[in-house]
Design a protein around this motif. Sequence first.
Motif, PDB file in Angstrom:
ATOM      1  N   PRO A 210       0.822  -1.210   0.000  1.00 12.45           N
ATOM      2  CA  PRO A 210       0.000   0.000   0.000  1.00 12.45           C
ATOM      3  C   PRO A 210       0.862   1.269   0.000  1.00 12.45           C
ATOM      4  O   PRO A 210       2.037   1.235   0.360  1.00 12.45           O
TER       5      PRO A 210
ATOM      6  N   LYS B 139      -8.291   2.831   0.433  1.00 11.27           N
ATOM      7  CA  LYS B 139      -9.150   2.759  -0.744  1.00 11.27           C
ATOM      8  C   LYS B 139      -8.287   2.542  -1.976  1.00 11.27           C
ATOM      9  O   LYS B 139      -7.135   2.985  -2.038  1.00 11.27           O
ATOM     10  N   LYS B 140      -8.847   1.877  -2.962  1.00  7.47           N
ATOM     11  CA  LYS B 140      -8.164   1.709  -4.232  1.00  7.47           C
ATOM     12  C   LYS B 140      -8.395   2.951  -5.081  1.00  7.47           C
ATOM     13  O   LYS B 140      -9.522   3.431  -5.191  1.00  7.47           O
TER      14      LYS B 140
ATOM     15  N   HIS C 222      -7.254   5.296  -8.742  1.00 14.27           N
ATOM     16  CA  HIS C 222      -6.629   5.427 -10.054  1.00 14.27           C
ATOM     17  C   HIS C 222      -6.001   6.810 -10.152  1.00 14.27           C
ATOM     18  O   HIS C 222      -6.233   7.686  -9.317  1.00 14.27           O
TER      19      HIS C 222
ATOM     20  N   GLU D 156      -3.614   0.644 -10.358  1.00 16.91           N
ATOM     21  CA  GLU D 156      -4.508   0.651  -9.204  1.00 16.91           C
ATOM     22  C   GLU D 156      -3.640   0.753  -7.954  1.00 16.91           C
ATOM     23  O   GLU D 156      -2.848  -0.134  -7.659  1.00 16.91           O
TER      24      GLU D 156
ATOM     25  N   GLU E   7      -3.369   1.372  -3.818  1.00  8.28           N
ATOM     26  CA  GLU E   7      -4.096   1.329  -2.551  1.00  8.28           C
ATOM     27  C   GLU E   7      -3.535   2.412  -1.626  1.00  8.28           C
ATOM     28  O   GLU E   7      -2.385   2.324  -1.185  1.00  8.28           O
TER      29      GLU E   7
END
Length: 778
Positions: free
Chosen positions: A71, A155-156, A158, A211, A213
């Motif tokens: 992460p 949270k993921k 972009h 993606e 995190e």
Amino acid sequence: MHLYHLLSVSLLSTALVISCDRGGSDSSPCPDDQVLLNDVCQPAEAVTEEALRLTKVRMTYLNVLYDLSQPFYLNNTIPIEFGLTAQSNDNANPGRKDIPVLFSFIEAEPEDPDNVKGCASNAIVVDVVGDGQEKVVKANIWPTTQCGFVGPEGKKMHMRVSFDSGGTDSQELDFPELTLTPELASQEDNALCRKTLDPNAEDPGIGCSYELELRALPVVDGKTAVDIRYTSFTSESSVAVFTPNSTSLRKSGFSLTQEEPIDETETTDPNANPEETGQELDQLAGDSESEVVDSVAAINDGSQSENLQAAVVVQSVFILNGRDPYVTNIDRSLVRPEDEQEIPGIKEDLTFDKSEEELASLDALPSSAEIRFSMAPTDDQSSFLALTVSNPADESGERLAAAPLNNLNPGTKNTFSHELHIEGDLLAAVSAGGPWAGKKDFTIQSCFEASFEQDGNQGEFNINDCQTIQVVLIQREANTLGASEAELGRDLARNLGNSNRVALRSEFRNNNTLNLETISSENTASAKVVGNIGRRFAVTISKAFANQSYTFSEDIVKTHVGVDAFGKRIFNYVEESSPNDETPDESGRAKKSKKEDQKFRAAKALKLPTLRVPVGPVVLFLKARVGGNMGITADFELTATTDQTLCKEHLVTDSSLNRCAILSAKTEPSFSFNASIRGGVRLGPISAGIVARVRILSTTLPLTASLAWAQNQAGQSLISSKALWVTSTRWLEVRIDAFARLRFFFFRVTITVNVYRYQTRPLRMTLLNRSLETVALE
């Protein structure tokens, strides 16, 4: 177009760098009054900026230099590498612009698809050339506290990339915003972007969809964690020098300087004249000059031994992760009155509702930390021996076992300079009879040691709290007397700061020479500033020198005293003549003499090219000037006589002397240079400004020297000399911060950004204190 796009468009209006193939050259098919554009000869006056403008820019490469299985934490840097490819109306005659590239983060799985949450990072200003070639840039971006909605569970996210044309062209630059999601990867503009540097890779990762995190910061001992990254360790020189007997330092002969391979082409207008008047020029001279003058008076009595010269000077760069880079403590006293008036309440906003104690703690480390230095032969690194380091808080030469590290600024690279010394067990090991005697190739190791627990991003590659550099070890020889010449001298060169922000190149040189033909004394100081704040700049600020020589056979005294300001000679005294005959004194002693008393002092300043700095998504124009006081004092007296008594006052000998010459020199170059930096913008919901304090160099270098030469009845040359050279110097001190009140897009806050901060210890020392008793030359 988003409002924040319009902001940078308005802020970055800048002239194009026009590079045409002008007619009349051997390579051009066009006549003298025409240029080749789009393979057609056109009148030169018809070729405008519009004809040469950038037309299209695309992101063609993006790589997140991180293990994506790990992460990312808020307020921790994310290293990236990206490529831009630009086109012009004619790629053979490319347009060129500074273009801000803004990275932001958006929810990959929004709870409310109609209200996607997001947060912006910092803008990166890229010098884009429209020649059709990909330009690759390495940079750091970071998700700040503005992304706090991700929470500790994360949270993921972009990425979104936005661009601006960097100007106010009649036609908008074709440079679309990219939202880098899997669903949009096949769209025309997204599909031009790949994840691999090699476009021919088997799987280039078309679409650049990542993606990430994002998580809130971990908590350690009830506080959000910090993580210190040791990102760079370099040396000024590839040579380290040691002195076998540090208590009797002799002539060094070494200039510990190795220029970085960067473009230092002068960026000032060669035809521009330095400014001479104005209140700001007085401020550029600053109050630090009186500090160094008072300081040098305390060591100019000749009672102090020469200070131990550093074996090598190194620089370390650290990044502080875990603190919001947009919430920093800036010097609010430097906020300009016009900013206070036009941005009501800005000083109060810059406290972020924190007490002075809380503000002071924003850059303070949780507890003690230090940097330790050691050295070992490169071919046997089984055991390292400790180097000592000059105390950064002490001017007199105190040395420590480790350099303390108490404060780091978030959101910027923190650069520290340290002077390292070889003594104790290490000196014994490299000296004659020691286990490392005669070895030349050595490795210097620097290790960051913290007494507190750290936590943060774990996915970066090549993370190490210890860094190494390679050096060649050379012994500093004592001041040896040659068969036909003797010298008393020393050089001191410093490369300080970071050439990717602001750096100082300074060189001090003193040399006193006696040989069979000449006695001479020279004292020189020079300073140059280089850097990159939105664009590269390089300015030689000043050079001051005082030289005199006497040639015995010609009976000629040559004197040259000069001062340069920004590449122009503003004072130049040149004299070449024989000493004057004088009436014998009361004792009947006849002599010839030549006295020179030259003093010059001036205040000069010069404007730098317009600089640029990103403040979050805002890009500021900066107006900068460099200047201050520069001067030289030269008091020379050359005496030539045949009087035995007068000669033997300076040379101790039993032999009869035919004649002698004595050169007395009192010379002193002095500088006091600072810089002023201003910038600001008021555009709708955007207000921004800059606060800066830049001290470049304040120094005084008084030399007192006496050089004596005589010829005895046997025709043999005898010499003696003594020299004292001291300095009090305040090196580069830089603190540049920016602030902005933002009310648009994801930003609805007041933010601050550390543009660059750097400071190194002042120098108060005896550089040269030597004497040479009467000896005979051959």
